[in-house]
Design a protein around this motif. Structure first.
Motif, PDB file in Angstrom:
ATOM      1  N   ASP A   1      43.884  46.003  50.321  1.00 55.22           N
ATOM      2  CA  ASP A   1      43.502  47.081  49.346  1.00 55.22           C
ATOM      3  C   ASP A   1      42.228  46.641  48.709  1.00 55.22           C
ATOM      4  O   ASP A   1      41.662  47.712  48.049  1.00 55.22           O
ATOM      5  CB  ASP A   1      44.615  46.708  48.262  1.00 55.22           C
ATOM      6  N   LEU A   2      41.602  45.483  48.705  1.00 57.10           N
ATOM      7  CA  LEU A   2      40.255  45.312  48.313  1.00 57.10           C
ATOM      8  C   LEU A   2      38.993  46.173  49.196  1.00 57.10           C
ATOM      9  O   LEU A   2      38.570  46.722  48.864  1.00 57.10           O
ATOM     10  CB  LEU A   2      39.709  43.950  48.218  1.00 57.10           C
ATOM     11  N   LEU A   3      39.347  46.048  50.631  1.00 60.49           N
ATOM     12  CA  LEU A   3      38.700  46.818  51.466  1.00 60.49           C
ATOM     13  C   LEU A   3      38.803  48.321  51.167  1.00 60.49           C
ATOM     14  O   LEU A   3      37.863  48.738  51.342  1.00 60.49           O
ATOM     15  CB  LEU A   3      39.234  46.427  52.762  1.00 60.49           C
ATOM     16  N   LEU A   4      40.073  48.707  50.940  1.00 56.95           N
ATOM     17  CA  LEU A   4      39.983  50.266  50.758  1.00 56.95           C
ATOM     18  C   LEU A   4      39.113  50.631  49.586  1.00 56.95           C
ATOM     19  O   LEU A   4      38.727  51.691  49.332  1.00 56.95           O
ATOM     20  CB  LEU A   4      41.594  50.442  50.798  1.00 56.95           C
TER      21      LEU A   4
ATOM     22  N   SER B   1      28.778  42.283  45.134  1.00 57.28           N
ATOM     23  CA  SER B   1      28.205  41.085  45.768  1.00 57.28           C
ATOM     24  C   SER B   1      29.494  40.127  45.861  1.00 57.28           C
ATOM     25  O   SER B   1      29.759  39.476  47.145  1.00 57.28           O
ATOM     26  CB  SER B   1      27.179  40.379  45.200  1.00 57.28           C
ATOM     27  N   VAL B   2      30.275  39.891  44.679  1.00 58.66           N
ATOM     28  CA  VAL B   2      31.344  38.994  44.890  1.00 58.66           C
ATOM     29  C   VAL B   2      32.538  39.639  45.954  1.00 58.66           C
ATOM     30  O   VAL B   2      33.278  38.760  46.544  1.00 58.66           O
ATOM     31  CB  VAL B   2      32.127  39.020  43.423  1.00 58.66           C
ATOM     32  N   ALA B   3      32.788  41.130  45.745  1.00 52.37           N
ATOM     33  CA  ALA B   3      33.778  41.705  46.578  1.00 52.37           C
ATOM     34  C   ALA B   3      33.511  41.400  48.288  1.00 52.37           C
ATOM     35  O   ALA B   3      34.105  41.115  48.835  1.00 52.37           O
ATOM     36  CB  ALA B   3      33.671  43.087  46.361  1.00 52.37           C
ATOM     37  N   ILE B   4      31.924  41.399  48.396  1.00 54.85           N
ATOM     38  CA  ILE B   4      31.652  41.458  49.613  1.00 54.85           C
ATOM     39  C   ILE B   4      32.009  39.854  50.216  1.00 54.85           C
ATOM     40  O   ILE B   4      32.162  39.763  51.289  1.00 54.85           O
ATOM     41  CB  ILE B   4      29.839  41.510  50.019  1.00 54.85           C
ATOM     42  N   ASP B   5      31.604  38.943  49.371  1.00 53.88           N
ATOM     43  CA  ASP B   5      31.748  37.628  49.748  1.00 53.88           C
ATOM     44  C   ASP B   5      33.466  37.402  49.848  1.00 53.88           C
ATOM     45  O   ASP B   5      33.784  36.770  50.891  1.00 53.88           O
ATOM     46  CB  ASP B   5      31.686  36.629  48.455  1.00 53.88           C
ATOM     47  N   ILE B   6      34.109  37.934  49.210  1.00 49.85           N
ATOM     48  CA  ILE B   6      35.697  38.030  49.441  1.00 49.85           C
ATOM     49  C   ILE B   6      35.803  38.496  50.803  1.00 49.85           C
ATOM     50  O   ILE B   6      36.860  37.893  51.591  1.00 49.85           O
ATOM     51  CB  ILE B   6      36.499  38.735  48.423  1.00 49.85           C
ATOM     52  N   LEU B   7      35.470  39.606  51.172  1.00 46.08           N
ATOM     53  CA  LEU B   7      35.769  40.675  52.521  1.00 46.08           C
ATOM     54  C   LEU B   7      34.970  39.674  53.788  1.00 46.08           C
ATOM     55  O   LEU B   7      35.677  39.696  54.490  1.00 46.08           O
ATOM     56  CB  LEU B   7      35.243  41.882  52.357  1.00 46.08           C
TER      57      LEU B   7
ATOM     58  N   ASP C   1      45.048  40.673  50.846  1.00 49.71           N
ATOM     59  CA  ASP C   1      45.974  41.239  49.839  1.00 49.71           C
ATOM     60  C   ASP C   1      45.815  40.770  48.582  1.00 49.71           C
ATOM     61  O   ASP C   1      46.172  39.735  48.177  1.00 49.71           O
ATOM     62  CB  ASP C   1      47.480  40.883  50.362  1.00 49.71           C
ATOM     63  N   VAL C   2      45.100  41.617  47.869  1.00 49.38           N
ATOM     64  CA  VAL C   2      44.702  41.361  46.320  1.00 49.38           C
ATOM     65  C   VAL C   2      46.094  41.257  45.583  1.00 49.38           C
ATOM     66  O   VAL C   2      46.286  40.632  44.626  1.00 49.38           O
ATOM     67  CB  VAL C   2      43.769  42.066  45.904  1.00 49.38           C
ATOM     68  N   ILE C   3      46.565  42.442  45.617  1.00 51.96           N
ATOM     69  CA  ILE C   3      47.546  42.573  44.651  1.00 51.96           C
ATOM     70  C   ILE C   3      48.883  43.684  45.307  1.00 51.96           C
ATOM     71  O   ILE C   3      49.924  43.390  45.178  1.00 51.96           O
ATOM     72  CB  ILE C   3      47.483  43.154  43.248  1.00 51.96           C
ATOM     73  N   TYR C   4      48.365  44.748  45.871  1.00 51.92           N
ATOM     74  CA  TYR C   4      49.468  45.670  46.414  1.00 51.92           C
ATOM     75  C   TYR C   4      49.805  45.469  47.834  1.00 51.92           C
ATOM     76  O   TYR C   4      50.773  45.755  48.333  1.00 51.92           O
ATOM     77  CB  TYR C   4      48.918  47.159  46.157  1.00 51.92           C
TER      78      TYR C   4
END
Length: 133
Positions: free
Chosen positions: A80-83, A60-66, A73-76
């Protein structure tokens, strides 16, 4: 509703203790499981999802971010989070059906932007866009 003040360890009642292997992924995931959900960094969320740890609580947190930025671009690299989320199996969403619906909407609304992005496989995107809920 999930209590974001609690950690994955507390929510699952499964305490791992100290990691037995000293790699970036192992130590990051171990530490992240001990933090309140609300305090997790985007990178910790990406790493947990990549390892399929605590999905019930972090999707749920990831979906809010997306929703705010599908190609964040989270780090790489951008996306990268979407992938990490796209690489999940459909079974991994069993406790997060509402989030899955939202994720599919994010993909539909941003399809042209996502499909033009070389790091993200169109095959993975299409796997989700073919789902009928």
């Amino acid at each position: 509703m999930i209590d974001n003040e609690m950690s994955i360890e507390e929510l699952e009642q499964d305490f791992w203790g100290e990691p037995s292997f000293s790699s970036y992924v192992v130590t990051t995931c171990h530490k992240a499981r001990q933090k309140p959900i609300k305090d997790l960094s985007y990178e910790e969320i990406r790493c947990l999802i990549g390892q399929k740890i605590g999905l019930r609580f972090v999707l749920s947190v990831a979906i809010d971010i997306l929703q705010a930025n599908p190609l964040i671009d989270v780090i790489y690299y951008e996306g990268d989070l979407l992938l990490a989320v796209l690489r999940l199996d459909l079974d991994d969403w069993k406790y997060n059906q509402d989030e899955l619906k939202t994720f599919i909407s994010i993909l539909q609304e941003n399809r042209s932007k996502i499909e033009n992005f070389e790091e993200v496989s169109n095959e993975l995107v299409n796997k989700y866009l073919q789902i009928r809920l």
